[in-house]
Design a protein around this motif. Sequence first.
Motif, short mmCIF file in Angstrom:
data_model
loop_
_atom_site.label_atom_id
_atom_site.label_comp_id
_atom_site.label_asym_id
_atom_site.label_seq_id
_atom_site.Cartn_x
_atom_site.Cartn_y
_atom_site.Cartn_z
N UNK A 170 15.04 5.24 5.32
CA UNK A 170 14.71 6.53 5.92
C UNK A 170 14.00 7.45 4.94
N UNK A 171 14.45 7.45 3.70
CA UNK A 171 14.04 8.50 2.77
C UNK A 171 12.93 8.09 1.80
N UNK A 172 12.77 6.81 1.55
CA UNK A 172 11.80 6.38 0.55
C UNK A 172 10.60 5.68 1.18
N UNK A 173 9.49 5.69 0.44
CA UNK A 173 8.28 5.02 0.92
C UNK A 173 8.32 3.52 0.64
N UNK A 174 8.94 3.13 -0.48
CA UNK A 174 8.96 1.73 -0.88
C UNK A 174 10.39 1.28 -1.12
N UNK A 175 10.81 0.26 -0.40
CA UNK A 175 12.18 -0.22 -0.48
C UNK A 175 12.18 -1.69 -0.89
N UNK A 176 12.89 -1.98 -1.97
CA UNK A 176 12.98 -3.35 -2.45
C UNK A 176 14.15 -4.05 -1.76
N UNK A 177 13.84 -5.11 -1.02
CA UNK A 177 14.88 -5.89 -0.34
C UNK A 177 15.48 -6.91 -1.30
N UNK A 178 14.59 -7.62 -1.98
CA UNK A 178 15.02 -8.54 -3.04
C UNK A 178 13.86 -8.66 -4.02
N UNK A 179 13.94 -9.60 -4.93
CA UNK A 179 12.94 -9.70 -6.00
C UNK A 179 11.52 -9.86 -5.47
N UNK A 181 10.60 -9.26 -1.97
CA UNK A 181 10.44 -8.73 -0.62
C UNK A 181 10.58 -7.21 -0.59
N UNK A 182 9.65 -6.55 0.11
CA UNK A 182 9.63 -5.09 0.16
C UNK A 182 9.35 -4.60 1.58
N UNK A 183 9.81 -3.39 1.85
CA UNK A 183 9.34 -2.62 3.00
C UNK A 183 8.55 -1.45 2.42
N UNK A 184 7.35 -1.25 2.94
CA UNK A 184 6.49 -0.17 2.45
C UNK A 184 6.05 0.65 3.66
N UNK A 185 6.30 1.95 3.63
CA UNK A 185 5.96 2.79 4.78
C UNK A 185 5.19 4.03 4.33
N UNK A 186 4.40 4.55 5.26
CA UNK A 186 3.63 5.75 4.95
C UNK A 186 3.10 6.38 6.23
N UNK A 187 2.65 7.61 6.09
CA UNK A 187 2.01 8.29 7.21
C UNK A 187 0.66 7.64 7.50
N UNK A 188 0.24 7.71 8.74
CA UNK A 188 -1.06 7.16 9.11
C UNK A 188 -2.15 7.95 8.38
N UNK A 189 -3.08 7.23 7.74
CA UNK A 189 -4.14 7.91 7.01
C UNK A 189 -5.43 7.90 7.83
N UNK A 190 -6.35 8.73 7.41
CA UNK A 190 -7.63 8.86 8.10
C UNK A 190 -8.65 7.96 7.44
N UNK A 191 -9.23 7.05 8.23
CA UNK A 191 -10.28 6.19 7.70
C UNK A 191 -11.50 7.04 7.32
N UNK A 192 -12.13 6.81 6.18
CA UNK A 192 -13.33 7.56 5.84
C UNK A 192 -14.44 7.30 6.85
N UNK A 193 -15.12 8.33 7.26
CA UNK A 193 -16.21 8.21 8.22
C UNK A 193 -17.12 9.42 8.07
N UNK A 194 -18.40 9.20 8.29
CA UNK A 194 -19.34 10.32 8.26
C UNK A 194 -19.08 11.29 9.40
N UNK A 195 -18.29 10.85 10.38
CA UNK A 195 -17.93 11.73 11.50
C UNK A 195 -16.73 12.62 11.17
N UNK A 196 -16.05 12.32 10.07
CA UNK A 196 -14.94 13.18 9.63
C UNK A 196 -15.48 14.52 9.15
#
Length: 283
Positions: A170-179, A181-196
Amino acid sequence: MKFKKVYIEITNICNKNCSFCIKDSRKKEEMSPLKFEHVIKEIKQYTNYIYLHVKGEPLLHSHIDEILSICDKYKIFVNITTNGSLIEKNKDILKNHKCIRQVNISTHSISNIEDIKSILSSIDYIRKDNNFYTVYRYWTLKDSLLLIDNEVINEIVKYYKIDDKLKAIQEKDNIKIDEYTYINKDLEFEWPSLNNKYYSDTGYCLGLTSHFAILSNGTVVPCCLDVEGKIPLGNIFEKSLKTILESDFTQDIVNNFKNNKKICELCKHCSFNYKKYIFMLYY
Protein backbone atom coordinates in the motif's frame (compact mmCIF):
# COMPACT_ATOMS: atom_id res chain seq x y z
CA MET A 1 31.48 5.16 -24.00
CA LYS A 2 29.43 2.55 -22.14
CA PHE A 3 25.67 2.56 -21.61
CA LYS A 4 23.81 0.85 -18.81
CA LYS A 5 21.32 -0.52 -21.35
CA VAL A 6 20.05 -0.24 -24.90
CA TYR A 7 16.37 -0.60 -25.77
CA ILE A 8 15.78 -2.66 -28.91
CA GLU A 9 12.26 -2.75 -30.30
CA ILE A 10 12.18 -6.12 -32.06
CA THR A 11 8.55 -5.50 -32.98
CA ASN A 12 6.14 -2.59 -32.64
CA ILE A 13 3.17 -4.93 -33.01
CA CYS A 14 1.06 -5.76 -29.97
CA ASN A 15 -1.77 -8.21 -29.33
CA LYS A 16 -3.52 -5.76 -27.00
CA ASN A 17 -4.91 -2.26 -27.34
CA CYS A 18 -4.55 -0.83 -23.84
CA SER A 19 -5.86 2.67 -23.23
CA PHE A 20 -2.75 3.76 -21.30
CA CYS A 21 -0.38 2.98 -24.18
CA ILE A 22 0.27 5.88 -26.55
CA LYS A 23 -0.91 5.43 -30.13
CA ASP A 24 1.47 6.05 -33.02
CA SER A 25 1.26 6.07 -36.81
CA ARG A 26 4.41 4.06 -37.55
CA LYS A 27 4.36 1.13 -39.95
CA LYS A 28 3.81 -2.12 -38.05
CA GLU A 29 6.79 -4.41 -38.47
CA GLU A 30 9.20 -6.73 -36.73
CA MET A 31 12.97 -6.73 -36.92
CA SER A 32 14.29 -9.82 -38.69
CA PRO A 33 16.80 -12.06 -36.86
CA LEU A 34 19.41 -11.08 -39.47
CA LYS A 35 18.90 -7.37 -38.76
CA PHE A 36 18.74 -8.03 -35.02
CA GLU A 37 22.12 -9.77 -35.14
CA HIS A 38 23.50 -6.77 -37.01
CA VAL A 39 22.21 -4.52 -34.21
CA ILE A 40 23.76 -6.74 -31.53
CA LYS A 41 27.14 -6.65 -33.29
CA GLU A 42 26.92 -2.86 -33.43
CA ILE A 43 25.97 -2.34 -29.78
CA LYS A 44 28.18 -5.03 -28.22
CA GLN A 45 31.02 -2.59 -27.51
CA TYR A 46 28.62 -0.13 -25.87
CA THR A 47 26.63 -2.31 -23.45
CA ASN A 48 26.07 -5.78 -22.04
CA TYR A 49 22.36 -5.26 -21.38
CA ILE A 50 19.43 -4.86 -23.75
CA TYR A 51 15.73 -4.31 -23.18
CA LEU A 52 13.46 -5.85 -25.80
CA HIS A 53 11.00 -3.01 -25.58
CA VAL A 54 9.95 0.39 -26.78
CA LYS A 55 6.50 -0.34 -28.17
CA GLY A 56 5.00 -3.71 -29.07
CA GLU A 57 4.89 -7.11 -27.39
CA PRO A 58 8.31 -8.83 -27.74
CA LEU A 59 6.93 -12.34 -27.18
CA LEU A 60 4.75 -11.82 -30.26
CA HIS A 61 7.87 -11.85 -32.46
CA SER A 62 7.65 -14.76 -34.89
CA HIS A 63 11.30 -15.69 -34.27
CA ILE A 64 11.66 -14.95 -30.56
CA ASP A 65 13.59 -18.21 -30.00
CA GLU A 66 16.15 -17.19 -32.62
CA ILE A 67 16.33 -13.66 -31.22
CA LEU A 68 17.19 -15.01 -27.77
CA SER A 69 19.67 -17.50 -29.25
CA ILE A 70 21.54 -14.56 -30.81
CA CYS A 71 21.70 -12.94 -27.37
CA ASP A 72 23.06 -16.20 -25.91
CA LYS A 73 25.65 -16.31 -28.69
CA TYR A 74 26.95 -12.79 -28.01
CA LYS A 75 26.58 -13.07 -24.22
CA ILE A 76 24.15 -10.16 -24.04
CA PHE A 77 21.86 -9.98 -20.99
CA VAL A 78 18.21 -9.48 -21.84
CA ASN A 79 15.36 -7.68 -20.11
CA ILE A 80 11.90 -8.49 -21.48
CA THR A 81 8.95 -6.19 -20.84
CA THR A 82 5.71 -7.97 -21.63
CA ASN A 83 1.97 -7.79 -21.05
CA GLY A 84 2.27 -11.43 -19.93
CA SER A 85 -0.35 -12.86 -22.26
CA LEU A 86 2.15 -14.99 -24.20
CA ILE A 87 4.37 -16.17 -21.37
CA GLU A 88 2.65 -19.54 -21.02
CA LYS A 89 2.84 -20.13 -24.78
CA ASN A 90 6.56 -19.31 -24.80
CA LYS A 91 7.56 -20.78 -21.44
CA ASP A 92 9.69 -23.58 -22.90
CA ILE A 93 11.53 -21.09 -25.12
CA LEU A 94 12.17 -18.75 -22.20
CA LYS A 95 13.30 -21.64 -20.04
CA ASN A 96 16.09 -22.54 -22.46
CA HIS A 97 17.86 -19.18 -22.74
CA LYS A 98 20.39 -18.17 -20.12
CA CYS A 99 20.66 -14.65 -21.55
CA ILE A 100 17.44 -13.58 -19.81
CA ARG A 101 18.25 -11.40 -16.80
CA GLN A 102 14.83 -9.95 -16.04
CA VAL A 103 11.18 -10.17 -17.05
CA ASN A 104 8.94 -7.18 -16.39
CA ILE A 105 5.23 -7.98 -16.46
CA SER A 106 2.82 -5.11 -17.02
CA THR A 107 0.12 -6.28 -14.64
CA HIS A 108 -1.90 -3.13 -15.36
CA SER A 109 -2.73 -4.70 -18.75
CA ILE A 110 -4.30 -7.79 -17.13
CA SER A 111 -8.07 -7.82 -16.73
CA ASN A 112 -8.77 -11.54 -16.33
CA ILE A 113 -7.82 -13.15 -13.01
CA GLU A 114 -7.11 -16.46 -14.77
CA ASP A 115 -4.44 -14.72 -16.84
CA ILE A 116 -2.39 -13.69 -13.81
CA LYS A 117 -2.71 -17.22 -12.40
CA SER A 118 -1.31 -18.58 -15.67
CA ILE A 119 1.53 -16.04 -15.63
CA LEU A 120 2.51 -16.84 -12.04
CA SER A 121 2.65 -20.59 -12.62
CA SER A 122 4.53 -20.13 -15.92
CA ILE A 123 7.14 -17.90 -14.29
CA ASP A 124 7.65 -20.54 -11.60
CA TYR A 125 8.04 -23.22 -14.28
CA ILE A 126 10.62 -21.20 -16.23
CA ARG A 127 12.64 -20.23 -13.17
CA LYS A 128 13.19 -23.80 -12.05
CA ASP A 129 16.01 -24.06 -14.60
CA ASN A 130 16.65 -20.43 -15.51
CA ASN A 131 16.39 -17.97 -12.66
CA PHE A 132 16.01 -14.26 -13.40
CA TYR A 133 14.51 -11.17 -11.82
CA THR A 134 10.74 -10.87 -12.15
CA VAL A 135 9.08 -7.50 -11.65
CA TYR A 136 5.29 -7.26 -11.51
CA ARG A 137 4.64 -3.68 -12.62
CA TYR A 138 1.51 -1.68 -11.91
CA TRP A 139 2.14 1.73 -13.47
CA THR A 140 -1.31 3.17 -14.11
CA LEU A 141 -2.41 4.25 -10.64
CA LYS A 142 -4.63 7.32 -10.38
CA ASP A 143 -3.80 7.62 -6.70
CA SER A 144 -0.55 7.31 -4.77
CA LEU A 145 -1.75 4.13 -3.06
CA LEU A 146 -2.42 0.77 -4.62
CA LEU A 147 -5.73 -0.45 -3.27
CA ILE A 148 -5.64 -3.86 -1.64
CA ASP A 149 -8.87 -4.87 -3.36
CA ASN A 150 -7.02 -5.00 -6.71
CA GLU A 151 -7.65 -8.57 -7.93
CA VAL A 152 -4.37 -8.95 -9.79
CA ILE A 153 -2.23 -7.79 -6.87
CA ASN A 154 -4.29 -9.91 -4.48
CA GLU A 155 -3.55 -12.97 -6.59
CA ILE A 156 0.19 -12.19 -6.51
CA VAL A 157 0.02 -11.77 -2.72
CA LYS A 158 -1.82 -15.08 -2.40
CA TYR A 159 0.54 -16.95 -4.71
CA TYR A 160 3.73 -15.80 -2.97
CA LYS A 161 2.13 -15.95 0.50
CA ILE A 162 3.15 -12.41 1.39
CA ASP A 163 0.16 -11.20 3.43
CA ASP A 164 2.71 -9.70 5.82
CA LYS A 165 3.72 -7.25 3.06
CA LEU A 166 0.23 -5.82 2.46
CA LYS A 167 1.02 -2.60 4.30
CA ALA A 168 4.24 -2.18 2.34
CA ILE A 169 2.38 -2.80 -0.92
CA GLN A 170 0.00 0.00 0.00
CA GLU A 171 2.63 2.49 1.07
CA LYS A 172 5.75 1.83 -0.99
CA ASP A 173 6.52 2.02 -4.69
CA ASN A 174 8.88 -0.96 -4.74
CA ILE A 175 8.28 -4.11 -2.72
CA LYS A 176 10.74 -6.98 -2.55
CA ILE A 177 8.97 -10.34 -2.44
CA ASP A 178 12.15 -12.41 -2.45
CA GLU A 179 15.69 -12.17 -3.80
CA TYR A 180 14.53 -12.24 -7.42
CA THR A 181 10.93 -11.01 -7.29
CA TYR A 182 9.46 -7.51 -6.93
CA ILE A 183 6.24 -5.57 -7.15
CA ASN A 184 6.77 -2.11 -8.62
CA LYS A 185 3.95 0.45 -8.72
CA ASP A 186 3.57 4.05 -9.75
CA LEU A 187 1.17 6.69 -10.95
CA GLU A 188 0.34 6.69 -14.64
CA PHE A 189 2.81 8.93 -16.46
CA GLU A 190 2.32 11.09 -19.52
CA TRP A 191 3.96 9.85 -22.70
CA PRO A 192 6.04 12.61 -24.33
CA SER A 193 4.28 14.06 -27.36
CA LEU A 194 4.40 17.25 -29.37
CA ASN A 195 0.68 17.48 -28.60
CA ASN A 196 1.42 17.80 -24.87
CA LYS A 197 1.68 21.19 -23.28
CA TYR A 198 5.04 22.94 -23.42
CA TYR A 199 6.90 22.30 -20.16
CA SER A 200 10.36 23.79 -20.32
CA ASP A 201 13.55 24.07 -22.34
CA THR A 202 15.56 23.30 -19.20
CA GLY A 203 16.07 19.92 -17.57
CA TYR A 204 18.27 16.86 -17.49
CA CYS A 205 17.64 13.47 -19.08
CA LEU A 206 19.49 10.16 -18.91
CA GLY A 207 18.84 9.60 -22.61
CA LEU A 208 22.20 9.13 -24.38
CA THR A 209 23.90 8.93 -20.97
CA SER A 210 22.57 5.71 -19.44
CA HIS A 211 20.66 4.45 -22.47
CA PHE A 212 19.29 4.99 -25.96
CA ALA A 213 16.78 3.11 -28.09
CA ILE A 214 16.56 1.48 -31.50
CA LEU A 215 13.14 1.24 -33.14
CA SER A 216 12.00 -1.76 -35.20
CA ASN A 217 12.89 0.01 -38.47
CA GLY A 218 16.43 0.71 -37.25
CA THR A 219 15.97 4.34 -36.25
CA VAL A 220 18.18 5.26 -33.28
CA VAL A 221 16.53 7.65 -30.80
CA PRO A 222 17.87 9.15 -27.54
CA CYS A 223 15.16 7.79 -25.27
CA CYS A 224 12.91 4.75 -24.82
CA LEU A 225 9.88 7.09 -24.65
CA ASP A 226 10.37 8.48 -28.16
CA VAL A 227 7.98 5.89 -29.57
CA GLU A 228 7.32 7.82 -32.78
CA GLY A 229 10.95 8.49 -33.61
CA LYS A 230 10.56 12.25 -33.34
CA ILE A 231 14.29 12.63 -32.57
CA PRO A 232 15.97 10.43 -35.21
CA LEU A 233 19.72 10.30 -34.73
CA GLY A 234 20.27 8.02 -37.72
CA ASN A 235 19.43 4.52 -38.90
CA ILE A 236 21.61 1.65 -37.70
CA PHE A 237 20.99 -0.26 -40.94
CA GLU A 238 22.38 2.66 -42.95
CA LYS A 239 25.17 4.02 -40.73
CA SER A 240 27.43 2.55 -38.09
CA LEU A 241 26.33 3.11 -34.50
CA LYS A 242 29.69 4.78 -33.86
CA THR A 243 28.95 7.36 -36.55
CA ILE A 244 25.46 7.96 -35.15
CA LEU A 245 26.57 8.38 -31.54
CA GLU A 246 29.51 10.59 -32.42
CA SER A 247 27.56 12.87 -34.77
CA ASP A 248 27.41 16.60 -34.03
CA PHE A 249 23.64 16.41 -33.45
CA THR A 250 23.89 13.56 -30.93
CA GLN A 251 26.75 15.21 -29.07
CA ASP A 252 24.89 18.51 -29.05
CA ILE A 253 21.95 16.84 -27.28
CA VAL A 254 24.26 15.21 -24.72
CA ASN A 255 26.28 18.34 -23.98
CA ASN A 256 23.18 20.49 -23.58
CA PHE A 257 21.63 17.98 -21.16
CA LYS A 258 24.81 18.23 -19.11
CA ASN A 259 24.10 21.95 -18.89
CA ASN A 260 20.45 21.33 -17.93
CA LYS A 261 19.17 22.40 -21.34
CA LYS A 262 16.79 20.66 -23.77
CA ILE A 263 17.32 21.38 -27.45
CA CYS A 264 14.84 18.89 -28.95
CA GLU A 265 11.21 19.96 -29.23
CA LEU A 266 9.89 16.61 -27.97
CA CYS A 267 11.96 16.95 -24.78
CA LYS A 268 10.39 20.34 -24.12
CA HIS A 269 6.97 18.67 -24.15
CA CYS A 270 8.06 15.84 -21.82
CA SER A 271 7.10 15.81 -18.13
CA PHE A 272 9.03 12.66 -17.24
CA ASN A 273 11.19 13.00 -14.14
CA TYR A 274 14.01 10.48 -14.08
CA LYS A 275 14.78 11.12 -10.43
CA LYS A 276 11.54 9.31 -9.58
CA TYR A 277 12.48 6.26 -11.59
CA ILE A 278 15.84 5.19 -10.21
CA PHE A 279 14.38 1.72 -9.66
CA MET A 280 13.74 1.41 -13.39
CA LEU A 281 17.38 2.05 -14.13
CA TYR A 282 18.68 -0.75 -11.96
CA TYR A 283 15.97 -3.41 -12.08
